[in-house]
Write an enzyme that holds these catalytic residues in place. Structure first.
Site, PDB file in Angstrom:
ATOM      1  N   SER A 266      -4.479  -8.720  19.068  1.00  9.67           N
ATOM      2  CA  SER A 266      -3.781  -9.937  18.661  1.00  9.67           C
ATOM      3  C   SER A 266      -3.442  -9.950  17.174  1.00  9.67           C
ATOM      4  CB  SER A 266      -4.555 -11.213  18.997  1.00  9.67           C
ATOM      5  OG  SER A 266      -4.933 -11.216  20.351  1.00  9.67           O
ATOM      6  N   ASP A 341     -25.675  -3.743  19.309  1.00  5.61           N
ATOM      7  CA  ASP A 341     -26.379  -2.514  18.935  1.00  5.61           C
ATOM      8  C   ASP A 341     -26.932  -1.836  20.175  1.00  5.61           C
ATOM      9  OD1 ASP A 341     -25.897  -2.702  16.252  1.00  5.61           O
ATOM     10  OD2 ASP A 341     -27.904  -3.413  15.704  1.00  5.61           O
TER      11      ASP A 341
END
Length: 802
Positions: A266, A341
């Site tokens: 976007s 993570d």
């Protein structure tokens, strides 16, 4: 490009022609008024928000029920029940990483009363249409349900949250740390520790201070590239990365076949009163979520006492992401902040269902999932799978031989419903303070944009970002034994944000928000060569701007050869130094300087207008190969997505422009490489096509909206018309916040209504915005009631008491 008259003509046409129509569908009964404009967009007028949101769910289901069903099943992990074993792998990953209904309900129960109640009403609205369709399936169930022989189910709030998760959550459930670790491990094996780490730091830098940012700031942060703190990982990381990578490829393929949005990017721009030619704040939206039929965006108008809003949101969302209310316009882009993570878990050699955490062996959470899978003969079978979870999150890979597992830790896990609620609150906000409060509650990584009637603008890099242990390198997995846990989350007020910036505007194309901000494993997204420069250049080249100016900037960005921004000046400079040695070089300089850097086809002959564009494309590919292929050898394939990324080619630019790098990638003079590529490409084109650039013109690349159905089967529903390929938003909104409210223009292709009748008949509004989109024409942004009724073709009422 003559943009202004195109916009004026289409808006004039839209306002003049519908005014004298008779509303054959008008219903005088009390209830929620549904006003369909001449593009099929529903504008809902209700006496209260509960009725409004129920009607919102109803009209969305009426227009897009099959699409909603696919999205729900995509997150729920029940696709293989309808489409067979080919989709079981996708279902398995959805269940592994997802939530049970009980877990989602717990999230919803924790929401504030109003968003909780209105999410429920939205679900009731979808169910209302499902009930109607089940009573009259031949007329009210779209063709796909008949073709694939299954029925829709009633909806609950849980299903609404699932639809939100299937698109928004997917973007951040990433595993790039494993791929980075694989690259590092393979480089170490080939080049040794010292050299490989220099190469790795160039490929996946920590922070590039030369990267363009949305927030303009003075000074430059220190360039971070040292990997001295790289944690030691198991040799099993290569195998895990390859396994997870293959699973992700399968997941992406099956998701795309189902029509689920995976490519979320976007662009956006906001302009304050000082930079605006009219003195009014301006906003541009360009969400990039792919081009399919029906589209991923759903346009709607929402009106109730004290609340008016018009715009678009992703299908199935009970809120508007791109549009405006009475007080301000809003938009969003993907933030690409580091919210995920991967943790490397050490398994017990005697019991691989246990992992070491803070000095003790812990049992993994274990759960069994059952899948109903449709066989080739139509009969259904049950498949059972066992999934595990550690304190960090779902286990995505287990290596029994090396006694290592990898789990995925997501900062916003368990808060997805809260983020939905935050977006709803942003819709209801009446000023910047209320908008900012909503932004502070949003936990996923997005960029939010605000432009109000007072001329004020604001930008927020929203999300819940971990404070990581400074002894680990966040580009690769973290040891999961407990010494390197997150220390909390960065306070919202410390996230990048700006209100009324000095330069008068903010632009973004998924780039770096501010100089000091890093994004871990995806740091190579944010480098010196970045596509957002198209918008920065456009803004800086103009004084005060209008919506038409922003549209022209967006047009340029949509057709730009992105490498030309930085690499064309370098090429021209080297050619100029050598022009006395070859007359062709003067000719190339002339053609390159004439070229506007666009790959467009204004004469509609099926070929790009500029023949020199073909030269530049081939020159870039040749140059890139010379820079990296010989040096990387077998690693070239797994690193090309970094060195020639769609966002930019920053490492290549640093090499060819003689900037400092950790590793010496180029062992000959850079100008020599540029000239070698030039001579090779020029000889090839002149030999194969002719001496002059006009002969080099290449056929345009095209794209279609929905060349295949939602499950990958070709269809003929009117959306196979090829149009020129554009690097453009799946929809565009251009809004000016005048003292009287929002005005502007927009386009949401291919069309509003995705319903296909049992006999294959499509709505007039299935793809009626497709040609307009291709020709850069727009429809008026309808907000006030008078204009909406002028453009109306049907007015009906929904009795919400039934």
């Amino acid at each position: 490009m003559k943009m202004k008259w195109l916009i004026s003509v289409i808006i004039l046409f839209v306002f003049i022609f519908p005014q004298n129509l008779v509303f054959a569908g008008e219903d005088k009964n009390e209830g929620v008024k549904v006003v369909r404009d001449n593009f099929g967009v529903p504008h809902l007028y209700a006496k209260n928000k509960k009725d409004l949101y129920e009607a919102y769910g109803y009209v969305m289901a009426k227009d897009r029920l099959f699409q909603l069903e696919m999205f729900r099943r995509g997150n729920e992990g029940t696709v293989s029940e309808i489409f067979g074993e080919d989709y079981l792998s996708k279902d398995e990953q959805s269940r592994r990483d997802g939530y049970s209904n009980k877990e989602i309900k717990k999230m919803i129960d924790g929401l504030d009363r109003q968003p909780r109640e209105l999410i429920a009403k939205f679900a009731e609205g979808i169910s209302r249409y499902v009930n109607e369709a089940l009573k009259d399936p031949d007329d009210k169930l779209s063709k796909e349900f008949h073709e694939y022989q299954f029925l829709p189910q009633k909806w609950t709030s849980t299903d609404v949250v699932r639809v939100y998760m299937v698109s928004m959550t997917y973007l951040w459930i990433i595993t790039r740390e494993l791929k980075n670790a694989e690259i590092l491990a393979k480089l170490e094996h080939e080049y040794g520790t010292e050299v490989s780490r220099k190469m790795f730091d160039d490929l996946v830098w920590k922070n590039d201070p030369s990267a363009p940012t949305s927030i303009v700031s003075e000074g430059k942060p220190k360039r971070e590239s040292s990997s001295q703190s790289l944690q030691k990982l198991s040799s099993a990381v290569i195998k895990a990365s390859e396994k997870v990578g293959k699973e992700r490829e399968n997941f992406v393929q099956s998701s795309e076949e189902l029509g689920l949005p995976l490519k979320i990017g976007s662009n956006a721009a906001i302009v304050g009163s000082e930079k605006s030619a009219t003195g009014n704040a301006l906003l541009f939206s360009g969400p990039q979520v792919g081009f399919v039929a029906p589209g991923f965006l759903y346009e709607v108008g929402l009106h109730a006492p004290g609340f008016d809003m018009e715009g678009s949101g992703f299908i199935g969302y009970p809120f508007i992401m791109f549009g405006a209310n009475n007080h301000f316009a809003l938009s969003a882009t993907a933030g690409y902040g580091n919210v995920t993570d991967i943790f490397e878990e050490k398994l017990n050699t005697k019991n691989s269902s246990q992992y070491l955490y803070k000095g003790k062996w812990r049992d993994m959470e274990k759960r069994k999932e059952s899948f109903t899978v449709k066989g080739d003969n139509g009969e259904k079978k049950t498949v059972e799978k066992i999934y595990y979870r550690t304190v960090h999150g779902p286990v995505i890979s287990r290596d029994e031989t090396n006694k290592v597992a990898y789990s995925k830790y997501v900062s916003f896990r368990g808060t997805e419903a809260q983020s939905m609620s935050a977006y709803m609150k942003a819709n209801w906000a009446k000023n910047l303070k209320e908008f900012e409060n909503a932004a502070s509650e949003y936990t996923m990584s997005l960029n939010w944009y605000y432009a109000d009637k007072k001329g004020d603008i604001a930008y927020y890099h929203v999300g819940r970002y971990p404070v990581r242990n400074n002894k680990i390198d966040e580009r690769i997995p973290t040891p999961g034994t407990g010494e390197y846990e997150w220390k909390g989350f960065i306070p919202f007020k410390e996230n990048p944000h700006v209100i009324n910036p000095k330069n008068g505007y903010v632009v973004n194309w998924n780039n770096k928000p501010s100089k000091e901000w890093v994004n871990g494993e995806y740091s190579y997204y944010w480098g010196e060569d970045n596509r957002v420069q198209q918008y920065i250049n456009g803004m800086e080249a103009r004084g005060k701007v209008t919506l038409e100016d922003i549209n022209e900037i967006n047009y340029t960005a949509s057709f730009a050869q992105l490498r030309a921004n930085l690499f064309k000046p370098l090429l021209i400079d080297v050619l100029d130094k050598n022009k006395s040695t070859n007359g062709n070089y003067t000719y190339l300089i002339e053609k390159l300087e004439e070229w506007n850097n666009l790959k467009e086809d204004e004469n509609k002959d099926g070929y790009y207008d500029a023949g020199i564009a073909a030269f530049f494309d081939e020159w870039w590919n040749n140059l890139h190969d010379k820079l990296f292929m010989d040096e990387l050898g077998d690693f070239y394939g797994i690193t090309k997505e970094i060195t020639d990324h769609r966002y930019g080619a920053s490492l290549a630019y640093k090499n060819i422009s003689k900037e400092s790098t950790n590793y010496k990638w180029v062992n000959v003079d850079q100008e020599k490489i540029i000239m070698e590529s030039t001579n090779e490409v020029l000889a090839k084109l002149q030999s194969e096509k002719g001496l002059k650039a006009e002969k080099w013109r290449m056929p345009i690349k095209t794209m279609t909206f929905g060349e295949k159905s939602l499950i990958g089967i070709p269809h003929g529903y009117g959306s196979m018309t090829p149009i020129i390929e554009m690097n453009r938003g799946s929809e565009n909104h251009y809004i000016e916040m005048t003292p009287k409210g929002p005005s502007g223009f927009n386009i949401t292709p291919p069309g509003q209504i995705g319903f296909v009748k049992k006999d294959g008949t499509i709505s007039d509004h299935y793809d009626d915005q497709l040609v307009m989109f291709a020709e850069w024409k727009f429809k008026p942004y309808l907000f006030n009631k008078k204009d909406i009724y002028k453009a109306a073709t049907n007015v009906s009422a929904l009795n919400m008491s039934k």
